[in-house]
Design a protein around this motif. Structure first.
Motif, PDB file in Angstrom:
ATOM      1  N   ALA A 178       8.958 152.552  64.444  1.00 13.08           N
ATOM      2  CA  ALA A 178       8.334 151.225  64.469  1.00 13.08           C
ATOM      3  C   ALA A 178       7.468 151.056  65.713  1.00 13.08           C
ATOM      4  N   ARG A 179       7.943 151.570  66.837  1.00 17.97           N
ATOM      5  CA  ARG A 179       7.157 151.480  68.074  1.00 17.97           C
ATOM      6  C   ARG A 179       5.947 152.386  68.027  1.00 17.97           C
ATOM      7  N   ARG A 180       6.123 153.583  67.463  1.00 15.29           N
ATOM      8  CA  ARG A 180       4.993 154.514  67.356  1.00 15.29           C
ATOM      9  C   ARG A 180       3.910 153.951  66.439  1.00 15.29           C
ATOM     10  N   LEU A 181       4.328 153.247  65.397  1.00 13.55           N
ATOM     11  CA  LEU A 181       3.380 152.655  64.460  1.00 13.55           C
ATOM     12  C   LEU A 181       2.797 151.340  64.972  1.00 13.55           C
ATOM     13  N   ARG A 182       3.251 150.912  66.151  1.00 14.59           N
ATOM     14  CA  ARG A 182       2.804 149.652  66.760  1.00 14.59           C
ATOM     15  C   ARG A 182       3.070 148.467  65.830  1.00 14.59           C
ATOM     16  N   GLU A 183       4.319 148.420  65.377  1.00 17.41           N
ATOM     17  CA  GLU A 183       4.776 147.333  64.513  1.00 17.41           C
ATOM     18  C   GLU A 183       5.867 146.555  65.256  1.00 17.41           C
ATOM     19  N   PRO A 184       5.469 145.628  66.138  1.00 17.19           N
ATOM     20  CA  PRO A 184       6.462 144.910  66.948  1.00 17.19           C
ATOM     21  C   PRO A 184       7.433 144.079  66.115  1.00 17.19           C
ATOM     22  N   ALA A 185       6.992 143.534  64.975  1.00 21.46           N
ATOM     23  CA  ALA A 185       7.892 142.737  64.139  1.00 21.46           C
ATOM     24  C   ALA A 185       9.028 143.606  63.608  1.00 21.46           C
ATOM     25  N   LEU A 186       8.716 144.833  63.225  1.00 22.75           N
ATOM     26  CA  LEU A 186       9.739 145.738  62.711  1.00 22.75           C
ATOM     27  C   LEU A 186      10.666 146.202  63.840  1.00 22.75           C
ATOM     28  N   ALA A 187      10.085 146.549  64.984  1.00 21.30           N
ATOM     29  CA  ALA A 187      10.906 147.009  66.104  1.00 21.30           C
ATOM     30  C   ALA A 187      11.874 145.925  66.552  1.00 21.30           C
ATOM     31  N   SER A 188      11.400 144.679  66.626  1.00 19.60           N
ATOM     32  CA  SER A 188      12.253 143.567  67.021  1.00 19.60           C
ATOM     33  C   SER A 188      13.367 143.334  66.009  1.00 19.60           C
ATOM     34  N   TYR A 189      13.031 143.452  64.729  1.00 20.16           N
ATOM     35  CA  TYR A 189      14.027 143.247  63.684  1.00 20.16           C
ATOM     36  C   TYR A 189      15.090 144.347  63.727  1.00 20.16           C
ATOM     37  N   THR A 240      37.210 152.883  72.079  1.00 17.34           N
ATOM     38  CA  THR A 240      35.940 152.503  71.451  1.00 17.34           C
ATOM     39  C   THR A 240      34.816 153.497  71.738  1.00 17.34           C
ATOM     40  N   GLU A 241      35.112 154.536  72.485  1.00 20.42           N
ATOM     41  CA  GLU A 241      34.072 155.502  72.831  1.00 20.42           C
ATOM     42  C   GLU A 241      33.490 156.133  71.561  1.00 20.42           C
ATOM     43  N   GLY A 242      32.162 156.158  71.485  1.00 20.33           N
ATOM     44  CA  GLY A 242      31.492 156.776  70.355  1.00 20.33           C
ATOM     45  C   GLY A 242      31.159 155.828  69.226  1.00 20.33           C
ATOM     46  N   TYR A 243      31.594 154.574  69.328  1.00 22.92           N
ATOM     47  CA  TYR A 243      31.352 153.616  68.248  1.00 22.92           C
ATOM     48  C   TYR A 243      30.169 152.686  68.536  1.00 22.92           C
ATOM     49  N   PHE A 244      29.642 152.715  69.730  1.00 21.46           N
ATOM     50  CA  PHE A 244      28.539 151.819  70.098  1.00 21.46           C
ATOM     51  C   PHE A 244      27.212 152.460  69.746  1.00 21.46           C
ATOM     52  N   VAL A 245      26.309 151.669  69.140  1.00 23.41           N
ATOM     53  CA  VAL A 245      24.981 152.156  68.761  1.00 23.41           C
ATOM     54  C   VAL A 245      23.951 151.620  69.758  1.00 23.41           C
ATOM     55  N   PRO A 246      23.221 152.486  70.460  1.00 21.83           N
ATOM     56  CA  PRO A 246      22.189 152.020  71.401  1.00 21.83           C
ATOM     57  C   PRO A 246      20.985 151.443  70.663  1.00 21.83           C
ATOM     58  N   GLY A 247      20.219 150.610  71.372  1.00 20.30           N
ATOM     59  CA  GLY A 247      18.958 150.130  70.824  1.00 20.30           C
ATOM     60  C   GLY A 247      18.844 148.627  70.700  1.00 20.30           C
ATOM     61  N   GLY A 248      19.953 147.898  70.840  1.00 23.72           N
ATOM     62  CA  GLY A 248      19.908 146.452  70.757  1.00 23.72           C
ATOM     63  C   GLY A 248      19.559 145.820  72.089  1.00 23.72           C
ATOM     64  N   SER A 249      19.408 144.494  72.079  1.00 29.28           N
ATOM     65  CA  SER A 249      19.025 143.784  73.298  1.00 29.28           C
ATOM     66  C   SER A 249      20.068 142.789  73.784  1.00 29.28           C
TER      67      SER A 249
END
Length: 324
Positions: free
Chosen positions: A182-193, A217-226
């Protein structure tokens, strides 16, 4: 990304949005018998796809309608624009794969599982083969698509014996790929969603870990949120729901009052639908496609749920909260 291609697609999407099933249909369906429900559905845009009057016929009608009204969208644009729209359909592939794996773990029949699947990019013959596969490793063998982001992820995670850990592994690969694209395609609406979806996924996982009594809980967290940090994730997984107050002032604030998984999922569904709706203002990007696809997926899910309420003659309040 050129706006002209999206201008054409968005004009088509606006026309399709005007044909969506009205809210009155869903309100009336809560009190209808199954034959009445089928007749009412036949009077909507799903009518041309209805062949027969059974529960399986409703499921097939929803799947066929979604393929016609959503599955063709990538073909209406080219290049980077097609990549962006296709990225939204990959989300359905992730949800379908999870549904298949959960169904198999619960011992459900392929027919039962198929009734809950939605759209996506995978051809029906491949989905049917996955439904017939006896276990996770076999599903991974069926899903041999070199360019599909979930194929490699499933093969890598197929040896995991914890169903939740397997789902998180799929989430981690899927969202890493989706956010990067989404970031590579320069689609901020998709990246934010997608970033907000990562936060929603982490909250859901934390609630599940608490319900299961998992202390590590180690290994259960997904990176990328805010908005959901690893610290907040760990506190919620440990049962410290007061920590959810940290979400005040964020888009996830409506979920801060949830104290069980059902309440959380209903709140997150509303949050994500509202987030997708903001894409309707994105006239030169894929935001309108995001909004339309998520609306149609929710429409189809509601129809299937209401069909089951009517078919099994369940009281309206059994599903009222889930279709609101």
């Amino acid at each position: 990304m050129a706006g002209s291609g999206f201008a054409y697609l968005n004009a088509r999407l606006r026309a399709r949005r005007s044909q969506m099933v009205p809210e009155l249909f869903f309100q009336q369906a809560l009190g209808q018998s199954f034959p009445d429900f089928v007749r009412a559905l036949g009077d909507t845009v799903y009518g041309p796809d209805m062949v027969g009057d059974g529960l399986a016929d409703v499921d097939r009608a929803v799947a066929s309608h979604m393929q016609r009204m959503v599955g063709d969208l990538p073909g209406l644009v080219t290049g980077n624009m097609r990549e962006a729209v296709n990225l939204l359909l990959l989300q359905a592939d992730l949800n379908n794969l999870k549904t298949i794996l959960r169904g198999k773990a619960a011992g459900q029949s392929p027919e039962e599982i198929k009734g809950r699947l939605v759209g996506g990019t995978l051809p029906e013959v491949l989905v049917n083969a996955m439904l017939q596969a006896p276990d996770v490793a076999s599903v991974a063998q069926v899903l041999q698509l070199p360019t599909h982001p979930l194929a490699k992820a499933l093969r890598a995670a197929a040896s995991l014996t914890d169903p939740l850990a397997l789902e998180v592994a799929l989430d981690r690969d899927f969202y890493a790929n989706s956010l990067e694209k989404a970031r590579r395609l320069r689609e901020p609406a998709l990246a934010s969603y997608f970033g907000l979806q990562v936060d929603a996924t982490n909250l859901t996982t934390a609630f599940k870990l608490h319900a299961l009594g998992v202390t590590t809980t180690e290994g259960y967290f997904v990176p990328g949120g805010s908005h959901v940090s690893p610290v907040l994730f760990n506190r919620v997984a440990a049962g410290d729901f007061a920590a959810l107050e940290a979400l005040s002032g964020t888009p996830l604030a409506p979920a801060s009052a949830a104290r069980n998984l059902g309440e959380l999922e209903r709140a997150l569904r509303q949050i994500l639908l509202s987030k997708a709706a903001q894409g309707g203002k994105d006239t030169l990007g894929a935001g309108l496609a995001l909004d339309y696809i998520r609306r149609k997926e929710w429409e189809g899910a509601r129809i299937r749920l209401l069909a089951r309420r009517a078919y099994y003659n369940l009281p309206a309040d059994a599903v009222a909260k889930e279709v609101a």
